[in-house]
Write an enzyme that holds these catalytic residues in place. Structure first.
Site: not given
Length: 206
Positions: A78-80
């Site tokens: 995941a990347d935020t």
């Protein structure tokens, strides 16, 4: 674990591990992907999060394929990205960066975009984008100074952690709270379940 397929979390983030544990899932391994997370020039927030999540998943998959015990595992990455309009805020590492982020977020709406990328045991990629709108109160100089002194901002996208002291800055939140923390649980579990991972396996032992 015997009785369910293996799962690798492509992250070294304690927040993402805590969240996936909260959902009753204990990863068999953590495989942080050491990649360059600097946005491309002119790259939009959603595109940046999508690209980085995919790159993290691909990087972790390479390591998983070299490990006999983990080969064939599900991989979750995941990347935020925190953004004000089209402007992507940094993952603050310096005091000045964090201060600039907080001044920019003060009294305004911003958006938190997280892209979740799942690699299935047969090597297929599945990806979901989640967006949450957040509004901060107008921050006083004392608010900003005290928050900077806490050190909680370090390494956080947008220079804050909603699950900590900065939760007191939030006037309104529309969308997924766990997305703002770093891993949208509903969407992550929906991806896993849709690809055959037994998401309720660990619930029997909680």
């Amino acid at each position: 674990m015997i009785g369910r397929p293996k799962l690798v979390l492509a992250s070294g983030s304690p927040r993402r591990l805590t969240l996936i544990n909260q959902a009753g899932i204990e990863p068999d391994a953590l495989q942080p992907a050491d990649i360059d997370e600097i946005p491309y020039k002119g790259e939009l927030p959603r595109a940046c999060a999508t690209r980085l999540a995919r790159t993290k998943a691909e990087t972790a998959l390479e390591a998983v394929r070299l490990n006999e015990e983990l080969r064939g595992a599900y991989v979750v990455a995941a990347d935020t990205v925190v953004a004000v309009g089209r402007r992507i805020l940094p993952k603050a590492e310096l005091l000045d960066e964090a201060a600039q982020c907080l001044r920019l977020l003060s009294g305004r709406n911003h958006r938190v975009h997280t892209s979740v990328c799942l690699v299935t045991p047969n090597g297929s990629f599945r990806q979901r984008m989640v967006e949450t709108r957040v509004r901060f109160k107008r921050l006083s100089g004392e608010d900003i100074e005290a928050y900077l002194a806490s050190g909680e901002w370090r390494g956080k996208a947008g220079g804050y952690a909603i699950q900590g002291l900065a939760g007191a800055f939030v006037v309104k939140l529309v969308g997924s709270y766990t997305n703002v923390v770093g891993l949208p649980l509903y969407e992550t579990l929906a991806l896993l379940s849709g690809e055959g991972f037994p998401i309720h396996f660990g619930w029997l032992n909680t």
